[in-house]
Design an enzyme around this catalytic site. Structure first.
Site, short mmCIF file in Angstrom:
data_model
loop_
_atom_site.label_atom_id
_atom_site.label_comp_id
_atom_site.label_asym_id
_atom_site.label_seq_id
_atom_site.Cartn_x
_atom_site.Cartn_y
_atom_site.Cartn_z
N ARG A 232 0.81 -1.22 0.00
CA ARG A 232 0.00 0.00 0.00
C ARG A 232 0.84 1.27 0.00
NH1 ARG A 232 -4.03 -1.37 4.92
NH2 ARG A 232 -2.03 -1.79 5.91
N PHE B 211 -5.70 -2.72 -2.06
CA PHE B 211 -6.15 -4.10 -2.13
C PHE B 211 -7.68 -4.24 -2.12
CE2 PHE B 211 -2.07 -5.75 0.18
CZ PHE B 211 -1.34 -5.38 -0.94
N LYS C 10 0.14 -19.44 6.97
CA LYS C 10 -0.55 -19.81 8.20
C LYS C 10 -0.51 -18.65 9.18
CE LYS C 10 1.61 -20.15 11.51
NZ LYS C 10 2.64 -19.51 12.33
N HIS D 198 5.86 -23.66 6.87
CA HIS D 198 7.27 -23.67 6.45
C HIS D 198 8.06 -24.81 7.10
CE1 HIS D 198 7.93 -21.10 10.06
NE2 HIS D 198 9.16 -21.58 10.02
N LYS E 122 11.55 -27.68 5.75
CA LYS E 122 12.86 -27.84 6.42
C LYS E 122 13.48 -29.18 6.00
CE LYS E 122 11.74 -25.00 10.49
NZ LYS E 122 12.66 -23.87 10.48
N GLU F 26 11.86 -21.74 21.13
CA GLU F 26 12.37 -20.54 20.46
C GLU F 26 13.03 -19.65 21.49
OE1 GLU F 26 9.69 -18.77 17.44
OE2 GLU F 26 8.16 -19.81 18.59
N ASP G 86 -0.47 -20.35 17.07
CA ASP G 86 0.67 -19.90 16.28
C ASP G 86 1.58 -21.07 15.88
OD1 ASP G 86 2.32 -17.78 15.16
OD2 ASP G 86 3.73 -18.12 16.80
N HIS H 142 2.62 -26.16 12.84
CA HIS H 142 3.93 -26.81 12.76
C HIS H 142 4.01 -28.11 13.57
CE1 HIS H 142 4.91 -23.11 10.89
NE2 HIS H 142 5.19 -22.42 11.96
N LYS I 93 17.39 -21.93 20.96
CA LYS I 93 16.53 -22.35 19.86
C LYS I 93 16.81 -23.83 19.63
CE LYS I 93 15.49 -21.17 15.02
NZ LYS I 93 14.12 -20.68 15.06
N1 LIG Z 1 6.48 -12.83 9.75
C1 LIG Z 1 6.61 -14.14 9.89
O1 LIG Z 1 7.64 -14.67 10.31
C2 LIG Z 1 5.48 -15.05 9.55
C3 LIG Z 1 4.32 -14.57 8.98
N2 LIG Z 1 3.33 -15.43 8.63
C4 LIG Z 1 2.11 -14.96 7.98
O2 LIG Z 1 2.47 -14.20 6.83
C5 LIG Z 1 1.56 -13.16 6.61
C6 LIG Z 1 2.31 -11.83 6.60
O3 LIG Z 1 2.92 -11.66 7.86
P1 LIG Z 1 3.96 -10.49 8.15
O4 LIG Z 1 4.81 -10.23 6.97
O5 LIG Z 1 4.60 -10.85 9.43
O6 LIG Z 1 3.01 -9.27 8.41
P2 LIG Z 1 3.36 -7.72 8.31
O7 LIG Z 1 2.34 -7.04 9.15
O8 LIG Z 1 4.79 -7.43 8.55
O9 LIG Z 1 3.09 -7.39 6.79
C7 LIG Z 1 1.83 -7.59 6.27
C8 LIG Z 1 1.68 -6.90 4.95
O10 LIG Z 1 0.29 -6.89 4.71
C9 LIG Z 1 -0.14 -5.57 4.48
N3 LIG Z 1 -1.47 -5.37 5.08
C10 LIG Z 1 -1.82 -5.54 6.36
N4 LIG Z 1 -3.14 -5.28 6.53
C11 LIG Z 1 -3.61 -4.95 5.32
C12 LIG Z 1 -4.88 -4.57 4.81
N5 LIG Z 1 -5.95 -4.48 5.60
N6 LIG Z 1 -4.99 -4.30 3.50
C13 LIG Z 1 -3.93 -4.39 2.71
N7 LIG Z 1 -2.69 -4.72 3.13
C14 LIG Z 1 -2.54 -5.02 4.41
C15 LIG Z 1 0.88 -4.67 5.10
O11 LIG Z 1 0.87 -3.49 4.37
P3 LIG Z 1 1.40 -2.11 4.99
O12 LIG Z 1 2.88 -2.24 5.00
O13 LIG Z 1 0.89 -1.10 4.04
O14 LIG Z 1 0.77 -1.99 6.35
C16 LIG Z 1 2.16 -5.48 4.92
O15 LIG Z 1 2.71 -5.25 3.63
C17 LIG Z 1 0.52 -13.26 7.73
O16 LIG Z 1 -0.55 -14.04 7.27
C18 LIG Z 1 1.28 -14.01 8.83
O17 LIG Z 1 0.40 -14.71 9.67
C19 LIG Z 1 3.47 -16.79 8.81
C20 LIG Z 1 4.60 -17.32 9.36
C21 LIG Z 1 5.68 -16.50 9.81
O1 LIG Z 2 5.27 -19.61 12.04
C1 LIG Z 2 5.96 -19.18 12.93
O2 LIG Z 2 7.19 -19.71 13.08
C2 LIG Z 2 8.20 -18.99 13.80
C3 LIG Z 2 9.26 -20.03 14.13
O3 LIG Z 2 9.82 -20.53 12.95
P1 LIG Z 2 11.29 -21.15 12.94
O4 LIG Z 2 11.48 -21.62 11.55
O5 LIG Z 2 12.22 -20.03 13.33
O6 LIG Z 2 11.30 -22.25 13.95
C4 LIG Z 2 7.64 -18.36 15.05
O7 LIG Z 2 8.63 -17.55 15.67
C5 LIG Z 2 6.45 -17.50 14.69
O8 LIG Z 2 5.87 -16.96 15.88
C6 LIG Z 2 5.42 -18.31 13.98
O9 LIG Z 2 4.38 -17.46 13.49
#
Ligand SMILES: NC(=O)C1=CN([C@@H]2O[C@H](COP(=O)(O)OP(=O)(O)OC[C@H]3O[C@@H](n4cnc5c(N)ncnc54)[C@H](OP(=O)(O)O)[C@@H]3O)[C@@H](O)[C@H]2O)C=CC1
Ligand SMILES: O=C1O[C@H](COP(=O)(O)O)[C@@H](O)[C@H](O)[C@H]1O
Length: 497
Positions: A55, A99, A153, A183, A187, A221, A240, A245, A350
């Site tokens: 965005r 979006f 997820k 993910h 692994k 972790e 989570d 996992h 970890k």
């Molecule tokens: N981070 C991780 O390690 C992990 C994440 N996930 C999953 O991956 C997905 C992304 O997570 P993550 O990257 O951490 O999240 P972030 O919050 O860091 O990023 C999410 C992205 O989605 C956008 N976004 C959020 N809300 C909206 C909305 N209402 N409309 C449009 N865009 C939106 C944000 O845009 P903007 O920047 O403009 O706010 C940002 O680009 C989630 O489903 C999360 O559960 C799963 C496993 C691990």
């Molecule tokens: O999906 C997730 O996984 C990470 C842990 O992943 P790992 O590969 O580093 O073991 C966890 O920290 C996070 O909370 C969860 O959303």
């Protein structure tokens, strides 16, 4: 149709990747490094392009700078060579997308115009907007009948919300083109579990309640919630980590041999395990499940705040950051074999490992004092150092030792056994499989739903009891009650390797 898991069929990986959430944590920390390595290792055909969608107001050059900065933090400096970086960045474009409106998708439609490659849509955004994005992609004419979608997820918050999200995705994409990421399935050692179990008759014949006394899975972790309070406090460690996992690991350990390596053959067997998981009822809930929440403590000599002092925290929160449980897969293969699971944030290290404890010999002839040693263990280490060790007993050497037993590992350390091969990150493998159009490492809708069904009954039980989580200091192995839970069965958590 037989599914072939070909080693590396690069020609089939040519796609256009549209990445929603392109500036988010997941994209920056995991997806660009994974794509970079795939490119560096010659696994991305030259025509493959990536369109970052978010965005924020960025142009392509600024986006490429942001990605470069992320790569510098995540990729080993010696692997980030100029030529590979330049080639990778040249694949990247960026578009600001609203979006929520169909009109917002025009940049994607225009980017795809006339492209012969299939499009992979990666939704690195909250699951609550998966449905709206899929619908708008369709309504804007951005999709064709080869487009695949990758979703992260956790899908939903419970069974009902996950069904709504899966329905909305399913209105646009058939199941054969939906790639639900867990993910852990990418692994290296998790995949090795399939090879270990089904390629080695030694284990194949022993893999049941006649020979295995219990199974332990630890996913510890060191990190806390990493600035994700808003998400995590709604979820907690059960949703989570366990719902996805840990239950996937249980499935891979407990499933019957699939008829072949076809995605559905594997997933059918996993579903049977999820259906056979015993629910927690009555007193089992208090006895066999422990919830915890970390307080301030020390990890690696550094003070860290408690969960309730994290940025954005709500001082009343009863969300669990740790959960341990004893469960069972109630079927012929596993009846009576406890599966002890534990996972928590802010643990001393970890450590993700599975320990299979084999039964003792039916008749014991050695020193009675050493009886507790007399069982083999198979230790499958997922991280930090991937490897597999089989704990066996041999005679202690030396003239004065008589028939003293000595436990020792037959050890396969992947890094030293295969020194030339870098162990790829899970996301590299998963992205490659999506590009190839192979689904065996992705989770089918019914798996997600049976996993939620089992977690929902557990959460409902917790809510009915209303007990707050037990406190544990950051840097410890969780509440003392989680140790008591296993010691009451005359066992202990295995922390060596
Ligand atoms: N981070 C991780 O390690 C992990 C994440 N996930 C999953 O991956 C997905 C992304 O997570 P993550 O990257 O951490 O999240 P972030 O919050 O860091 O990023 C999410 C992205 O989605 C956008 N976004 C959020 N809300 C909206 C909305 N209402 N409309 C449009 N865009 C939106 C944000 O845009 P903007 O920047 O403009 O706010 C940002 O680009 C989630 O489903 C999360 O559960 C799963 C496993 C691990
Ligand atoms: O999906 C997730 O996984 C990470 C842990 O992943 P790992 O590969 O580093 O073991 C966890 O920290 C996070 O909370 C969860 O959303």
């Amino acid at each position: 149709m037989t599914h072939e898991i070909s080693p590396l069929d690069v020609s089939s990986t040519e796609v256009d990747l549209a990445l929603f959430g392109a500036l988010g944590d997941l994209a920056l920390r995991k997806l660009y490094p994974a794509l970079y390595y795939l490119d560096r290792e010659g696994l991305l055909p030259s025509a493959t392009r990536v369109l970052g969608l978010a965005r924020q107001e960025y142009d392509t050059a600024a986006f490429q700078d942001r990605v470069t900065e992320a790569l510098k933090q995540r990729v080993k400096a010696s692997d980030l060579d100029k030529e590979s970086l330049k080639r990778f960045l040249a694949r990247l474009d960026y578009a600001k997308v609203e979006f929520a409106t169909v009109e917002g998708y025009e940049p994607i439609r225009a980017w795809r115009e006339g492209a012969p490659r299939p499009m992979v849509v990666y939704l690195a955004v909250p699951a609550s907007i998966y449905g709206a994005i899929c619908r708008n992609l369709q309504d804007s004419g951005s999709l064709d009948d080869k487009a695949r979608v990758v979703v992260e997820k956790p899908i939903g918050y419970d069974l009902e919300s996950s069904q709504e999200i899966n329905d909305a995705i399913g209105d646009v994409f058939p199941e054969s083109r939906v790639y639900r990421i867990d993910h852990y399935l990418g692994k290296e050692t998790v995949q090795n579990l399939i090879a270990l179990r089904f390629a080695n008759p030694l284990f194949g014949t022993q893999w049941n309640q006649n020979h295995i006394s219990h199974v332990e899975i630890t996913v510890a972790e060191q990190v806390g919630i990493e600035g994700r309070w808003g998400y995590f406090d709604q979820a907690g460690q059960l949703r989570d980590m366990v719902q996805n996992h840990l239950l996937q690991l249980v499935c891979l350990i407990a499933m019957d041999p699939p008829a072949n390596l076809d995605a559905d053959a594997i997933r059918d067997e996993k579903v049977k395990v999820l259906k056979a998981l015993k629910p927690f009822t009555g007193e089992a809930l208090g006895r066999d499940v422990v919830r915890g929440q970390y307080t301030a403590g020390t990890i690696d000599g550094q003070s860290v705040p408690g969960y309730l002092e994290e940025e954005g925290a709500n001082t009343e929160s009863h969300t669990e950051t740790f959960v341990a449980m004893k469960t069972e897969v109630a079927n012929w293969r596993w009846a009576g074999v406890p599966f002890y699971l534990r996972t928590g944030k802010r643990m001393p290290e970890k450590l993700s490992q599975i320990v299979i404890h084999f039964r003792q010999q039916p008749h014991y002839i050695f020193d009675p004092d050493q009886r507790s040693l007399a069982a083999n263990k198979l230790i499958i280490r997922l991280q930090p150092e991937e490897g597999i060790a089989l704990q066996v007993l041999t005679k202690d050497s030396g003239l004065d030792k008589g028939m003293r037993l000595r436990p020792g590992p037959l050890h396969l350390d992947f890094n030293s056994a295969f020194p030339k091969s870098r162990i790829p990150d899970a996301y590299e493998r998963l992205l490659l499989e999506v590009m190839k159009g192979q689904q065996y490492l992705f989770v089918r809708r019914d798996e997600v739903e049976y996993a939620w069904h089992w977690c929902d009954q557990l959460i409902a039980g917790w809510e009915a009891r209303g007990a707050p989580p037990r406190r544990y200091p950051a840097g410890s192995w969780g509440p003392v009650a989680s140790i008591a839970m296993i010691t009451q069965d005359g066992r202990s958590w295995y922390e060596d390797y």
